[in-house]
Design a protein around this motif. Structure first.
Motif, PDB file in Angstrom:
ATOM      1  N   LYS A 148      10.592  24.480  83.487  1.00  0.00           N
ATOM      2  CA  LYS A 148      10.983  23.041  84.027  1.00  0.00           C
ATOM      3  C   LYS A 148       9.846  22.192  84.412  1.00  0.00           C
ATOM      4  O   LYS A 148       9.953  21.063  83.963  1.00  0.00           O
ATOM      5  N   TYR A 149       8.998  22.829  85.079  1.00  0.00           N
ATOM      6  CA  TYR A 149       7.846  21.784  85.638  1.00  0.00           C
ATOM      7  C   TYR A 149       7.161  21.483  84.544  1.00  0.00           C
ATOM      8  O   TYR A 149       6.655  20.200  84.548  1.00  0.00           O
ATOM      9  N   ALA A 150       6.698  22.284  83.549  1.00  0.00           N
ATOM     10  CA  ALA A 150       5.937  21.665  82.415  1.00  0.00           C
ATOM     11  C   ALA A 150       6.745  20.618  81.554  1.00  0.00           C
ATOM     12  O   ALA A 150       6.308  19.565  81.280  1.00  0.00           O
ATOM     13  N   ASP A 151       8.111  20.740  81.459  1.00  0.00           N
ATOM     14  CA  ASP A 151       8.889  19.601  80.951  1.00  0.00           C
ATOM     15  C   ASP A 151       8.681  18.386  81.667  1.00  0.00           C
ATOM     16  O   ASP A 151       8.425  17.264  80.935  1.00  0.00           O
ATOM     17  N   GLU A 205      -0.393  25.324  77.528  1.00  0.00           N
ATOM     18  CA  GLU A 205      -1.365  26.585  78.036  1.00  0.00           C
ATOM     19  C   GLU A 205      -0.492  26.991  79.229  1.00  0.00           C
ATOM     20  O   GLU A 205      -0.479  28.367  79.343  1.00  0.00           O
ATOM     21  N   PHE A 206      -0.015  26.072  80.197  1.00  0.00           N
ATOM     22  CA  PHE A 206       0.529  26.759  81.377  1.00  0.00           C
ATOM     23  C   PHE A 206       1.841  27.112  81.166  1.00  0.00           C
ATOM     24  O   PHE A 206       2.544  28.365  81.811  1.00  0.00           O
ATOM     25  N   ARG A 207       2.668  26.473  80.277  1.00  0.00           N
ATOM     26  CA  ARG A 207       3.989  27.096  79.694  1.00  0.00           C
ATOM     27  C   ARG A 207       3.913  28.573  78.975  1.00  0.00           C
ATOM     28  O   ARG A 207       4.902  29.318  79.218  1.00  0.00           O
ATOM     29  N   LYS A 208       2.885  29.034  78.600  1.00  0.00           N
ATOM     30  CA  LYS A 208       2.469  30.228  78.245  1.00  0.00           C
ATOM     31  C   LYS A 208       2.632  31.484  79.315  1.00  0.00           C
ATOM     32  O   LYS A 208       3.380  32.549  79.139  1.00  0.00           O
ATOM     33  N   ASP A 209       2.415  31.112  80.535  1.00  0.00           N
ATOM     34  CA  ASP A 209       2.686  31.763  81.694  1.00  0.00           C
ATOM     35  C   ASP A 209       4.225  32.295  81.808  1.00  0.00           C
ATOM     36  O   ASP A 209       4.365  33.238  82.555  1.00  0.00           O
ATOM     37  N   ALA A 210       5.055  31.535  81.370  1.00  0.00           N
ATOM     38  CA  ALA A 210       6.492  31.888  81.431  1.00  0.00           C
ATOM     39  C   ALA A 210       6.998  33.041  80.564  1.00  0.00           C
ATOM     40  O   ALA A 210       8.078  33.251  80.415  1.00  0.00           O
ATOM     41  N   SER A 211       5.893  33.470  79.765  1.00  0.00           N
ATOM     42  CA  SER A 211       6.134  34.254  78.503  1.00  0.00           C
ATOM     43  C   SER A 211       5.351  35.521  78.680  1.00  0.00           C
ATOM     44  O   SER A 211       4.320  35.555  79.115  1.00  0.00           O
ATOM     45  N   THR A 212       5.353  36.221  77.531  1.00  0.00           N
ATOM     46  CA  THR A 212       4.644  37.516  77.381  1.00  0.00           C
ATOM     47  C   THR A 212       3.114  37.034  76.516  1.00  0.00           C
ATOM     48  O   THR A 212       2.439  37.855  76.601  1.00  0.00           O
ATOM     49  N   LYS A 246       2.707  12.638  81.764  1.00  0.00           N
ATOM     50  CA  LYS A 246       1.512  13.080  81.563  1.00  0.00           C
ATOM     51  C   LYS A 246       1.116  13.636  80.045  1.00  0.00           C
ATOM     52  O   LYS A 246       0.654  14.803  80.015  1.00  0.00           O
ATOM     53  N   ALA A 247       1.702  13.019  79.159  1.00  0.00           N
ATOM     54  CA  ALA A 247       1.602  13.668  77.667  1.00  0.00           C
ATOM     55  C   ALA A 247       0.076  13.595  77.058  1.00  0.00           C
ATOM     56  O   ALA A 247      -0.017  14.659  76.149  1.00  0.00           O
ATOM     57  N   ASN A 248      -0.660  13.030  77.830  1.00  0.00           N
ATOM     58  CA  ASN A 248      -2.076  13.353  77.305  1.00  0.00           C
ATOM     59  C   ASN A 248      -2.666  14.684  77.846  1.00  0.00           C
ATOM     60  O   ASN A 248      -3.719  15.048  77.218  1.00  0.00           O
ATOM     61  N   LEU A 249      -1.804  15.341  78.621  1.00  0.00           N
ATOM     62  CA  LEU A 249      -2.343  16.635  78.943  1.00  0.00           C
ATOM     63  C   LEU A 249      -1.555  17.594  78.324  1.00  0.00           C
ATOM     64  O   LEU A 249      -1.473  18.771  78.872  1.00  0.00           O
ATOM     65  N   ALA A 250      -1.114  17.381  77.402  1.00  0.00           N
ATOM     66  CA  ALA A 250      -0.096  18.073  76.462  1.00  0.00           C
ATOM     67  C   ALA A 250      -0.822  19.561  76.253  1.00  0.00           C
ATOM     68  O   ALA A 250      -0.020  20.584  76.413  1.00  0.00           O
ATOM     69  N   PRO A 251      -2.062  19.646  75.910  1.00  0.00           N
ATOM     70  CA  PRO A 251      -2.721  20.886  75.506  1.00  0.00           C
ATOM     71  C   PRO A 251      -2.834  21.818  76.692  1.00  0.00           C
ATOM     72  O   PRO A 251      -2.222  23.251  76.783  1.00  0.00           O
ATOM     73  N   LEU A 252      -3.010  21.207  77.765  1.00  0.00           N
ATOM     74  CA  LEU A 252      -3.109  21.979  79.143  1.00  0.00           C
ATOM     75  C   LEU A 252      -1.799  22.365  79.753  1.00  0.00           C
ATOM     76  O   LEU A 252      -1.473  23.340  80.047  1.00  0.00           O
ATOM     77  N   ILE A 253      -0.771  21.459  79.780  1.00  0.00           N
ATOM     78  CA  ILE A 253       0.590  21.908  80.090  1.00  0.00           C
ATOM     79  C   ILE A 253       1.212  22.913  79.277  1.00  0.00           C
ATOM     80  O   ILE A 253       1.780  23.772  79.571  1.00  0.00           O
TER      81      ILE A 253
END
Length: 325
Positions: A62-65, A80-87, A71-78
């Motif tokens: 939710k935070y990543a969304d 990357e953090f989204r992966k923390d919510a998964s395996t 801050k769409a310019n930081l999409a690659p970083l965001i």
């Protein structure tokens, strides 16, 4: 054959049998029992992540969304953090790597006790509630990236904890500095060590505009879950050994100049808020774990700098959500 029926010979056979059984390594038997339990626990955590049953993992999505909108310019970083919510997240992958090492490379451990201790550490780290608390660090990086739009979770605001710890501001992502899932300490030819982010996480260093030295961070770091609660549970034995080695080397360097260096792990920093009972229990059990560890094991170091991250702390509060700014 009738001699075997005499009480003396029967007693002798029983004693001999018991003595032979006693010669086995009881720790190895514990390992054989603990290994499948730990494997199952890590697999169950993976299922919980995939099914959206880990609270802070769900909040990361939710935070990543939300951050992505402004801050769409930081999409690659965001992302990357989204992966923390998964395996696919670095912390979960680290647990998998550690369990595979324990299972397939037991020779990497100096003793059976060291291997057993690692299995216990992984087992507890895979507790879904404890793991959720550990995810508060990347979650709160996203909160800080929102410029105050999103509240920090399980943590006081940056300004509050910074003031409480007389801490230096190490910029966006400072909660993850020192966490081997996101980067590592690299030592240059001048003997100075600086934090180097992995992959896309380097965007945080670019955002802040300067490198973080171990000398500065070690003395004036702020609160993070990993460094103040989870370091022993969410690091491999070799990673802990590297941390201890860097800390020892830095202390010697300062001492040679007539100065004192205080370890970043010498005491808990203030800043935790509304942590689970599992995290608080983890500190207590880690104290017992430290006391009972085998002294000769490189993977069960007794140095205060390694284990101080699990000392009992009075810094927990009952405060609820706090704004990140």
């Amino acid at each position: 054959m009738h001699l075997l029926k005499t009480p003396f010979l029967l007693l002798l056979i029983i004693i001999t049998t018991l003595s032979l059984v006693g010669c086995g390594d009881p720790v190895k038997e514990q390992i054989e029992q603990q290994l499948p339990m730990t494997e199952q626990r890590v697999a169950q955590l993976g299922d919980a992540l995939n099914n959206g049953q880990v609270r802070n993992a769900s909040l990361i999505k939710k935070y990543a969304d939300t951050v992505m909108v402004n801050k769409a310019n930081l999409a690659p970083l965001i992302n990357e953090f989204r992966k923390d919510a998964s395996t696919d997240g670095p912390m979960y992958k680290s647990l998998l790597d550690r369990i595979n090492t324990a299972k397939n490379q037991p020779q990497m451990f100096e003793s059976s006790q060291a291997l057993y201790n690692e299995l216990l550490n992984i087992y507890q780290a895979a507790d879904p509630v404890l793991y959720s608390d550990a995810l508060s660090d990347p979650l709160n990086v996203l909160a800080d990236m929102s410029d105050g739009q999103l509240p920090r979770i399980n943590s006081l605001s940056k300004s509050q904890s910074q003031q409480a710890n007389n801490a230096q501001d190490f910029g966006t992502g400072e909660q993850l500095i020192g966490n081997p899932s996101y980067g590592n300490w690299q030592t240059g030819s001048n003997g100075m060590s600086f934090w180097a982010w992995y992959g896309m996480y380097s965007m945080m260093g670019d955002m802040f505009g300067r490198r973080t030295s171990y000398n500065d961070w070690g003395r004036q770091r702020n609160y993070s879950y990993y460094n103040d609660y989870g370091r022993t549970r969410y690091s491999s034995p070799s990673q802990l050994k590297k941390q201890t080695s860097l800390d020892t080397r830095t202390k010697k360097s300062f001492s040679s100049r007539g100065q004192k260096f205080t370890s970043p792990y010498s005491k808990n920093r203030a800043g935790s808020s509304s942590l689970s009972s599992q995290s608080k229990t983890a500190q207590t059990s880690a104290n017992r774990f430290r006391t009972n560890s085998v002294k000769k094991s490189n993977y069960a170091s007794k140095s205060k700098s390694k284990n101080s991250s699990f000392r009992n702390s009075n810094t927990n509060t009952s405060r609820g959500f706090r704004r990140g700014k």
